[in-house]
Scaffold this motif. Structure first.
Motif, PDB file in Angstrom:
ATOM      1  N   SER A 100     -75.240 -14.873  19.859  1.00 34.64           N
ATOM      2  CA  SER A 100     -74.446 -14.546  18.674  1.00 34.64           C
ATOM      3  C   SER A 100     -73.942 -13.100  18.700  1.00 34.64           C
ATOM      4  N   HIS A 101     -74.666 -12.210  19.367  1.00 37.57           N
ATOM      5  CA  HIS A 101     -74.307 -10.790  19.398  1.00 37.57           C
ATOM      6  C   HIS A 101     -73.515 -10.393  20.635  1.00 37.57           C
ATOM      7  N   GLY A 102     -73.265 -11.326  21.543  1.00 37.53           N
ATOM      8  CA  GLY A 102     -72.516 -11.012  22.750  1.00 37.53           C
ATOM      9  C   GLY A 102     -73.096 -11.720  23.961  1.00 37.53           C
ATOM     10  N   ARG A 103     -72.859 -11.150  25.130  1.00 33.72           N
ATOM     11  CA  ARG A 103     -73.373 -11.726  26.374  1.00 33.72           C
ATOM     12  C   ARG A 103     -74.652 -10.993  26.758  1.00 33.72           C
ATOM     13  N   GLU A 104     -75.597 -11.737  27.379  1.00 32.76           N
ATOM     14  CA  GLU A 104     -76.864 -11.113  27.757  1.00 32.76           C
ATOM     15  C   GLU A 104     -77.444 -11.773  29.002  1.00 32.76           C
ATOM     16  N   ILE A 105     -78.389 -11.057  29.594  1.00 32.03           N
ATOM     17  CA  ILE A 105     -79.120 -11.581  30.745  1.00 32.03           C
ATOM     18  C   ILE A 105     -80.530 -11.015  30.707  1.00 32.03           C
ATOM     19  N   TYR A 106     -81.482 -11.825  31.156  1.00 34.14           N
ATOM     20  CA  TYR A 106     -82.872 -11.380  31.229  1.00 34.14           C
ATOM     21  C   TYR A 106     -83.139 -10.831  32.628  1.00 34.14           C
ATOM     22  N   ALA A 107     -83.939  -9.784  32.672  1.00 33.35           N
ATOM     23  CA  ALA A 107     -84.386  -9.196  33.933  1.00 33.35           C
ATOM     24  C   ALA A 107     -85.832  -8.755  33.714  1.00 33.35           C
ATOM     25  N   TYR A 108     -86.470  -8.275  34.760  1.00 29.46           N
ATOM     26  CA  TYR A 108     -87.878  -7.885  34.665  1.00 29.46           C
ATOM     27  C   TYR A 108     -88.112  -6.621  35.463  1.00 29.46           C
ATOM     28  N   ARG A 114     -90.295  -7.978  30.345  1.00 28.31           N
ATOM     29  CA  ARG A 114     -88.962  -8.527  30.145  1.00 28.31           C
ATOM     30  C   ARG A 114     -87.993  -7.464  29.646  1.00 28.31           C
ATOM     31  N   LEU A 115     -86.838  -7.429  30.294  1.00 27.54           N
ATOM     32  CA  LEU A 115     -85.719  -6.606  29.869  1.00 27.54           C
ATOM     33  C   LEU A 115     -84.600  -7.554  29.454  1.00 27.54           C
ATOM     34  N   ILE A 116     -83.995  -7.296  28.329  1.00 27.60           N
ATOM     35  CA  ILE A 116     -82.816  -8.059  27.942  1.00 27.60           C
ATOM     36  C   ILE A 116     -81.654  -7.081  27.899  1.00 27.60           C
ATOM     37  N   LEU A 117     -80.713  -7.271  28.810  1.00 32.09           N
ATOM     38  CA  LEU A 117     -79.525  -6.434  28.821  1.00 32.09           C
ATOM     39  C   LEU A 117     -78.421  -7.211  28.129  1.00 32.09           C
ATOM     40  N   HIS A 118     -77.796  -6.585  27.157  1.00 30.92           N
ATOM     41  CA  HIS A 118     -76.729  -7.297  26.454  1.00 30.92           C
ATOM     42  C   HIS A 118     -75.522  -6.403  26.244  1.00 30.92           C
ATOM     43  N   GLN A 119     -74.377  -7.084  26.231  1.00 34.48           N
ATOM     44  CA  GLN A 119     -73.096  -6.428  25.980  1.00 34.48           C
ATOM     45  C   GLN A 119     -72.527  -7.062  24.723  1.00 34.48           C
ATOM     46  N   SER A 120     -72.292  -6.255  23.716  1.00 35.91           N
ATOM     47  CA  SER A 120     -71.761  -6.759  22.452  1.00 35.91           C
ATOM     48  C   SER A 120     -70.326  -7.233  22.612  1.00 35.91           C
ATOM     49  N   HIS A 121     -69.896  -8.048  21.646  1.00 40.67           N
ATOM     50  CA  HIS A 121     -68.507  -8.569  21.639  1.00 40.67           C
ATOM     51  C   HIS A 121     -67.522  -7.428  21.601  1.00 40.67           C
TER      52      HIS A 121
END
Length: 121
Positions: A100-108, A114-121
């Motif tokens: 809902s807040h944009g695109r994201e991917i999980y990494a470690y 856990r790291l969640i990297l996200h790019q907002s709309h």
């Protein structure tokens, strides 16, 4: 209750490896470093601390691979962030998803946090 600052900490028995990972990931040196004990990074308004627990407390901080906590990092370019993680040797294991807040991917990180990297709309 009034708060002046918020600090998130990560306990690790792999202190040097984890600190070096975050130096490379965040592209900055810790603002506070006590070798083999504590490192603290300033990320915008968040302080991220990494500490090595005393030997008699290490079992309390054992890594839980199913931890509900995540370190969420908003990035301006998700593809560049993924490339950066790949260059560090920690590529995200999945695909980019849309939330809902944009695109994201999980990494470690090296300890499996856990790291969640996200790019907002």
């Amino acid at each position: 209750m009034e708060y002046n600052n918020v600090l998130v900490t990560i306990a690790t028995v792999n202190f040097d490896k984890l600190v070096n990972f975050y130096i490379q990931l965040l592209e900055q040196e810790p603002k506070n470093l006590i070798p083999n004990v504590y490192a603290e990074f300033q990320i915008s308004s968040l302080s991220l601390g990494i500490f090595q627990p005393k030997k008699n407390n290490q079992s309390e901080f054992a890594v839980n691979t199913k931890s509900p906590l995540s370190l969420c990092l908003e990035v301006s370019n998700l593809e560049n962030a993924i490339t950066h993680l790949q260059s560090l040797g920690y590529p995200p294991p999945g695909n980019i998803s849309t939330a809902s807040h944009g695109r994201e991917i999980y990494a470690y990180d090296p300890d499996g946090n856990r790291l969640i990297l996200h790019q907002s709309h």
